[in-house]
Design a protein around this motif. Structure first.
Motif, PDB file in Angstrom:
ATOM      1  N   ASP A   5      43.275  31.183  27.311  1.00  0.00           N
ATOM      2  CA  ASP A   5      42.631  30.120  28.076  1.00  0.00           C
ATOM      3  C   ASP A   5      42.453  30.657  29.479  1.00  0.00           C
ATOM      4  OD1 ASP A   5      41.833  28.034  29.562  1.00  0.00           O
ATOM      5  OD2 ASP A   5      43.604  26.784  29.224  1.00  0.00           O
ATOM      6  N   GLY A   9      41.416  26.123  35.337  1.00  0.00           N
ATOM      7  CA  GLY A   9      42.317  24.984  35.432  1.00  0.00           C
ATOM      8  C   GLY A   9      41.739  23.959  36.388  1.00  0.00           C
ATOM      9  N   ASP A  10      42.320  22.768  36.377  1.00  0.00           N
ATOM     10  CA  ASP A  10      41.772  21.737  37.251  1.00  0.00           C
ATOM     11  C   ASP A  10      42.609  21.610  38.515  1.00  0.00           C
ATOM     12  OD1 ASP A  10      44.040  20.773  36.161  1.00  0.00           O
ATOM     13  OD2 ASP A  10      43.161  18.997  35.259  1.00  0.00           O
ATOM     14  N   ARG A  13      47.474  21.622  37.169  1.00  0.00           N
ATOM     15  CA  ARG A  13      47.670  21.363  35.746  1.00  0.00           C
ATOM     16  C   ARG A  13      49.159  21.238  35.413  1.00  0.00           C
ATOM     17  NH1 ARG A  13      44.192  25.605  32.220  1.00  0.00           N
ATOM     18  NH2 ARG A  13      42.974  23.970  31.246  1.00  0.00           N
ATOM     19  N   HIS A  16      50.496  17.777  35.619  1.00  0.00           N
ATOM     20  CA  HIS A  16      49.834  16.722  34.847  1.00  0.00           C
ATOM     21  C   HIS A  16      49.909  17.103  33.364  1.00  0.00           C
ATOM     22  CE1 HIS A  16      48.635  14.615  38.482  1.00  0.00           C
ATOM     23  NE2 HIS A  16      48.501  15.822  39.009  1.00  0.00           N
ATOM     24  N   GLU A  17      48.902  17.831  32.890  1.00  0.00           N
ATOM     25  CA  GLU A  17      48.872  18.224  31.475  1.00  0.00           C
ATOM     26  C   GLU A  17      50.170  18.923  31.029  1.00  0.00           C
ATOM     27  OE1 GLU A  17      45.709  21.076  30.973  1.00  0.00           O
ATOM     28  OE2 GLU A  17      46.740  21.938  29.236  1.00  0.00           O
ATOM     29  N   LEU A  18      50.763  19.730  31.897  1.00  0.00           N
ATOM     30  CA  LEU A  18      51.944  20.519  31.511  1.00  0.00           C
ATOM     31  C   LEU A  18      53.258  19.950  32.054  1.00  0.00           C
ATOM     32  CD1 LEU A  18      50.517  24.133  32.057  1.00  0.00           C
ATOM     33  CD2 LEU A  18      50.540  22.756  29.973  1.00  0.00           C
ATOM     34  N   SER A  79      52.214  12.302  40.703  1.00  0.00           N
ATOM     35  CA  SER A  79      51.962  12.451  39.270  1.00  0.00           C
ATOM     36  C   SER A  79      52.859  11.536  38.433  1.00  0.00           C
ATOM     37  CB  SER A  79      52.207  13.907  38.866  1.00  0.00           C
ATOM     38  OG  SER A  79      52.395  13.989  37.474  1.00  0.00           O
ATOM     39  N   ALA A  81      53.200  11.637  35.309  1.00  0.00           N
ATOM     40  CA  ALA A  81      53.837  12.447  34.259  1.00  0.00           C
ATOM     41  C   ALA A  81      55.085  13.144  34.793  1.00  0.00           C
ATOM     42  CB  ALA A  81      52.838  13.466  33.724  1.00  0.00           C
ATOM     43  N   ARG A 205      48.085  29.259  29.584  1.00  0.00           N
ATOM     44  CA  ARG A 205      47.416  28.386  30.548  1.00  0.00           C
ATOM     45  C   ARG A 205      47.366  29.087  31.898  1.00  0.00           C
ATOM     46  NH1 ARG A 205      45.643  26.311  26.989  1.00  0.00           N
ATOM     47  NH2 ARG A 205      45.637  24.131  26.322  1.00  0.00           N
ATOM     48  N   ASP A 207      46.739  28.348  35.974  1.00  0.00           N
ATOM     49  CA  ASP A 207      46.735  27.236  36.922  1.00  0.00           C
ATOM     50  C   ASP A 207      46.711  27.779  38.344  1.00  0.00           C
ATOM     51  OD1 ASP A 207      46.643  24.486  37.273  1.00  0.00           O
ATOM     52  OD2 ASP A 207      48.807  24.287  37.513  1.00  0.00           O
TER      53      ASP A 207
END
Ligand SMILES: C[S@@+](CC[C@H](N)C(=O)[O-])C[C@H]1O[C@@H](n2cnc3c(N)ncnc32)[C@H](O)[C@@H]1O
Length: 249
Positions: A5, A9-10, A13, A16-18, A79, A81, A205, A207
């Motif tokens: 990948d 990244g945004d 990451r 959030h996603e991770l 965040s 998460a 990933r 980031d």
């Protein structure tokens, strides 16, 4: 099979996603010495009782996990998460989603901590706003500790790696910090992260984190501008740590 990948990244990451993987990137045990250093600084600077602490950008709650036996903690982060992860580690603590630049809880505390999350303040205006948030949440006589990873004078390009094994999964990372434009107030940290959930289930990933870099004198100037009496100490890892006391109402 490894899944490449290489998308940029945004940004953040990791938080959030991770977020659910964060304790395998950096384990709570690694924060014990730093937390005790922060506690000692607060004990020697807070005037009057030291019972309550607000942390801005508390992330996975790693530092908090070593402070909660000593103080009543209110933990905030941008965040949701990361706060969910922190709740698993610090179930007895209050958690709120809040941006350190604008949070206004309508309450005051004996102490405020902004640890490495302050690195995400990338302009002087953002940094000042975060310091102001710390100020308005302190009672007179209260103190803040702000512990950036580095200031302009101590920044060094670095590469680092690490990670941990968890239950049925594991994470390893390479972290690479460098400053493409020394004339601005930011530097970059790129992370390459491998996530393993089985011998044939490995994901990659990437980031990129944009982080703030300010001279020590700017830190002190901004702390004083928002109303603090400010000083700087050097910790055992040779990092500048700012101690800020709110004297007036
Ligand atoms: C490296 S983690 C903090 C880890 C934390 N020191 C610990 O002990 O677990 C950085 C955190 O900063 C948070 N963050 C970034 N920008 C923020 C902002 N403007 N306000 C509040 N939190 C922010 C991220 O969501 C992330 O959880």
């Amino acid at each position: 099979m490894a899944t490449p990948d290489d998308t940029p990244g945004d940004g953040l990451r990791l938080y959030h996603e991770l977020a659910g993987w964060f304790h395998l990137l950096t384990a709570p045990e690694e924060y014990a010495d730093e937390a005790i250093f922060v506690l000692d600084l607060l004990r020697s600077h807070v005037m009057g009782p030291l019972e309550t602490l607000l942390e801005l950008g508390s992330g996975g709650g790693n530092t908090a996990s070593h402070l909660r036996a000593h103080l009543r903690l209110t933990l905030t982060d941008l965040s949701p998460a990361m706060l969910d992860l922190s709740r698993t580690l610090n179930p007895g603590c209050e958690h709120f989603v809040a941006d350190m630049r604008s949070a206004r809880l309508g309450r005051i505390f004996d102490a405020v901590l902004i640890h490495d999350a302050v690195m995400y303040m990338t302009t002087e205006a953002d940094l000042r706003a975060a310091l102001e948030t710390a100020f308005v949440h302190l009672r007179p006589g209260g103190a803040a500790v702000i512990a950036p990873d580095c200031v302009k004078e101590t920044f060094k390009p670095t590469t680092d790696h690490g990670g941990h094994d968890g239950a049925g999964r594991a994470l390893r990372y390479l972290e690479w910090s460098y400053d493409p434009d020394p004339a601005d107030t930011t530097f970059l940290t790129d992370f390459a992260i491998l996530l393993r959930e089985g011998p044939d289930d490995v994901r990659v990933r990437f980031d990129r984190h944009v982080e703030g870099l300010f001279p020590r004198a700017i830190w002190l100037e901004l702390l004083r501008a928002v109303g603090f009496e400010a000083s700087v100490v050097v910790d055992q890892w040779e990092r500048d740590v700012f101690v800020a006391v709110r004297r007036r109402a």
